[in-house]
Design a protein around this motif. Structure first.
Motif, mmCIF file in Angstrom:
data_model
loop_
_atom_site.group_PDB
_atom_site.id
_atom_site.type_symbol
_atom_site.label_atom_id
_atom_site.label_comp_id
_atom_site.label_asym_id
_atom_site.label_seq_id
_atom_site.Cartn_x
_atom_site.Cartn_y
_atom_site.Cartn_z
ATOM 1 N N ASN A 172 -0.274 -6.661 -24.681
ATOM 2 C CA ASN A 172 -1.097 -8.167 -25.069
ATOM 3 C C ASN A 172 -0.684 -8.055 -26.325
ATOM 4 N N LEU A 173 -0.031 -7.106 -26.957
ATOM 5 C CA LEU A 173 0.129 -7.522 -28.941
ATOM 6 C C LEU A 173 1.035 -7.390 -28.836
ATOM 7 N N GLY A 174 2.132 -7.017 -27.420
ATOM 8 C CA GLY A 174 3.540 -7.674 -27.910
ATOM 9 C C GLY A 174 4.542 -6.508 -27.689
ATOM 10 N N PHE A 175 4.317 -5.387 -27.622
ATOM 11 C CA PHE A 175 4.786 -3.624 -27.404
ATOM 12 C C PHE A 175 5.472 -3.717 -26.292
ATOM 13 N N GLN A 176 6.873 -3.027 -26.210
ATOM 14 C CA GLN A 176 7.515 -2.651 -24.833
ATOM 15 C C GLN A 176 6.833 -1.888 -25.137
ATOM 16 N N LEU A 177 5.899 -1.674 -23.988
ATOM 17 C CA LEU A 177 5.345 0.066 -23.306
ATOM 18 C C LEU A 177 6.255 0.121 -22.360
ATOM 19 N N GLU A 178 6.803 1.236 -22.148
ATOM 20 C CA GLU A 178 6.988 1.922 -20.908
ATOM 21 C C GLU A 178 6.392 3.016 -19.902
ATOM 22 N N SER A 179 5.614 2.843 -19.136
ATOM 23 C CA SER A 179 5.185 4.306 -18.792
ATOM 24 C C SER A 179 6.028 4.977 -17.869
ATOM 25 N N LEU A 180 6.166 5.577 -16.892
ATOM 26 C CA LEU A 180 6.932 6.334 -16.247
ATOM 27 C C LEU A 180 6.123 6.273 -15.319
ATOM 28 N N ALA A 181 4.844 6.322 -15.132
ATOM 29 C CA ALA A 181 4.537 6.970 -13.899
ATOM 30 C C ALA A 181 3.221 5.862 -13.873
ATOM 31 N N ILE A 182 2.764 4.594 -13.387
ATOM 32 C CA ILE A 182 0.656 4.199 -13.824
ATOM 33 C C ILE A 182 0.587 4.487 -13.019
ATOM 34 N N VAL A 183 -1.249 5.658 -12.862
ATOM 35 C CA VAL A 183 -1.571 5.533 -12.045
ATOM 36 C C VAL A 183 -2.968 4.338 -11.587
ATOM 37 N N ASP A 184 -3.067 3.499 -10.502
ATOM 38 C CA ASP A 184 -4.305 2.557 -10.475
ATOM 39 C C ASP A 184 -5.486 3.282 -10.083
ATOM 40 N N GLY A 185 -4.951 4.267 -9.219
ATOM 41 C CA GLY A 185 -6.702 5.214 -8.646
ATOM 42 C C GLY A 185 -6.446 6.471 -7.937
ATOM 43 N N MET A 186 -7.267 6.795 -7.745
ATOM 44 C CA MET A 186 -7.026 8.401 -7.866
ATOM 45 C C MET A 186 -8.232 8.582 -6.808
ATOM 46 N N ASN A 187 -8.218 9.565 -5.410
ATOM 47 C CA ASN A 187 -9.475 10.132 -5.018
ATOM 48 C C ASN A 187 -9.408 11.445 -5.074
ATOM 49 N N ALA A 188 -10.966 12.811 -5.649
ATOM 50 C CA ALA A 188 -10.829 13.459 -5.821
ATOM 51 C C ALA A 188 -11.093 13.703 -4.412
ATOM 52 N N GLU A 189 -11.344 13.076 -3.150
ATOM 53 C CA GLU A 189 -11.780 13.813 -2.286
ATOM 54 C C GLU A 189 -9.860 13.992 -1.173
ATOM 55 N N THR A 190 -10.108 13.331 -1.637
ATOM 56 C CA THR A 190 -8.334 13.332 -0.689
ATOM 57 C C THR A 190 -7.338 13.997 -1.161
ATOM 58 N N GLY A 191 -7.302 14.103 -2.607
ATOM 59 C CA GLY A 191 -6.354 14.146 -3.294
ATOM 60 C C GLY A 191 -5.312 12.623 -3.703
ATOM 61 N N GLU A 192 -5.579 11.793 -3.133
ATOM 62 C CA GLU A 192 -4.789 11.089 -2.696
ATOM 63 C C GLU A 192 -3.973 10.191 -4.500
ATOM 64 N N ILE A 193 -3.543 9.986 -4.754
ATOM 65 C CA ILE A 193 -2.928 8.931 -6.115
ATOM 66 C C ILE A 193 -2.198 7.910 -5.996
ATOM 67 N N GLN A 194 -2.899 6.611 -6.264
ATOM 68 C CA GLN A 194 -2.447 5.299 -5.995
ATOM 69 C C GLN A 194 -2.030 4.429 -7.314
ATOM 70 N N PHE A 195 -0.560 4.469 -7.222
ATOM 71 C CA PHE A 195 0.583 3.931 -8.278
ATOM 72 C C PHE A 195 1.270 2.656 -8.185
ATOM 73 N N ARG A 196 1.211 2.607 -9.513
ATOM 74 C CA ARG A 196 1.884 0.945 -9.596
ATOM 75 C C ARG A 196 2.693 0.342 -9.380
ATOM 76 N N ASP A 197 3.432 -0.893 -8.127
ATOM 77 C CA ASP A 197 4.511 -1.383 -8.464
ATOM 78 C C ASP A 197 5.406 -1.473 -9.504
ATOM 79 N N GLN A 198 5.622 -1.028 -10.365
ATOM 80 C CA GLN A 198 5.998 -1.340 -11.344
ATOM 81 C C GLN A 198 7.131 -2.589 -11.409
ATOM 82 N N SER A 199 7.971 -3.077 -9.607
ATOM 83 C CA SER A 199 8.400 -3.537 -9.485
ATOM 84 C C SER A 199 8.129 -5.040 -9.790
#
Lengths: 213, 213
Positions: free
Chosen positions: B167-194
């Motif tokens: 929002n401050l206008g910077f070009q921020l590039e994260s190679l992986a964005i984790v949108d959610g995690m489940n410690a019980e199942t070990g599942e990791i939800q990544f953001r679709d950056q496309s």
């Protein structure tokens, strides 16, 4: 003079109290091409060793270790420094006295990253009294892994760390050994590493360092 | 999934409390080939920027920054973290709140290593609430240098740091964005950056962060 000694003469700054500032190229700003030359030189000096892992300690050792690791094609593990121990999981911990900060630090490596199959090259930027280095050696030995060698950028030859480590039988390779400095003239005296070692009147600073169970 | 997301799925461990452990390849043991892939990807994403310096923060950012620096052919400066300020010389200092450690840290860079001519890429391993990153941005701006971009390995997309920085206008590039995690199942939800960014119910954690004179 080798490439690192030349760079120290060009950009290092001698301060009162035997302080050598190399923060413009080694431990605050880092010249990555210089680090790559250092990595190549470590590879040359440890070419005959079956090294499969590099161990260093945060923070300023990490850059040197990572660039050197490319020459050895191995992963890097960095030990963490902490005054308290609050990392989860099974850890190797060594107590290390810091003469600079007048306190006891803990040097910590997760047990899962060192095992008896590992052949470790320890890398760090500076060696003076050698307390942190002795902590790293203890940790490697606690794990059953083998210390194949120790690569240091700059050794303060007028402090006892280097002599103690060599007397213990380790292959310690310091790319530059500073035997004396003059803060008034800025002059730096390097050890001629092509000659056999001589006895010198080094200051004894015995580390109180122990591995915790 | 890209190479880093694949590696996180393979070797990352989800723990209770939205903790993602990546210590086997990123921030305790470091896979140097993975770091090299990350460096190449940062270069691709910031190819059009006139970057002449990489800024990171100790400790775990240093390895990523040094390997990335080879792709940009630039030096690295790493900011030091300290609860007290005792470095000599002229320093840029930002106060940064640590939610993890419940304390105020100082982030410090020597003034001589940042100037108005510098075009800086900031690199770090993790972005969560973004307090440390905001400290680094403040320091670059205090020096008159330009923040050309920010490269992050893993962003916790469910915390507010990434949104605030973008929002401050910077070009921020994260190679992986984790949108959610489940410690019980070990599942990791990544953001679709496309896809275009969506509004999300992120937790607000406003940093109390300021540059000291």
């Amino acid at each position: 003079m080798n490439f690192l000694e030349e760079r120290i003469v060009k950009d290092g700054v001698v301060k009162e109290g035997n302080v050598l500032k190399v923060d413009s190229f080694l431990n605050h700003q880092m010249d990555i091409k210089l680090l790559d030359q250092m990595g190549a030189e470590f590879k040359r000096r440890f070419a005959d060793k079956p090294i499969n892992k590099i161990l260093t300690i945060e923070a300023s050792g990490i850059g040197i270790a990572c660039i050197a690791a490319q020459h050895f094609d191995v992963p890097v593990v960095f030990a963490k420094k902490s005054q308290s121990i609050n990392l989860d999981g099974d850890m190797y911990v060594a107590e290390v006295e810091s003469f600079t900060h007048k306190c006891i630090n803990h040097v910590i490596v997760a047990q899962k990253f060192l095992s008896p199959e590992d052949h470790v090259l320890i890398i760090d930027d500076f060696l003076a009294n050698g307390c942190a280095l002795q902590g790293l050696i203890q940790i490697v030995q606690s794990s059953g892994a083998t210390v194949e060698g120790i690569g240091i950028a700059i050794e303060k030859g007028f402090q006892s760390g280097g002599r103690i480590i060599r007397n213990l039988g380790f292959q310690l390779e310091s790319l530059a050994i500073v035997d004396g400095m003059n803060a008034e003239t800025g002059e730096i005296q390097f050890r001629d590493q092509s000659k056999p070692a001589e006895e010198s009147g080094q200051t004894e600073e015995i580390c109180r360092s122990s591995t915790l169970d």
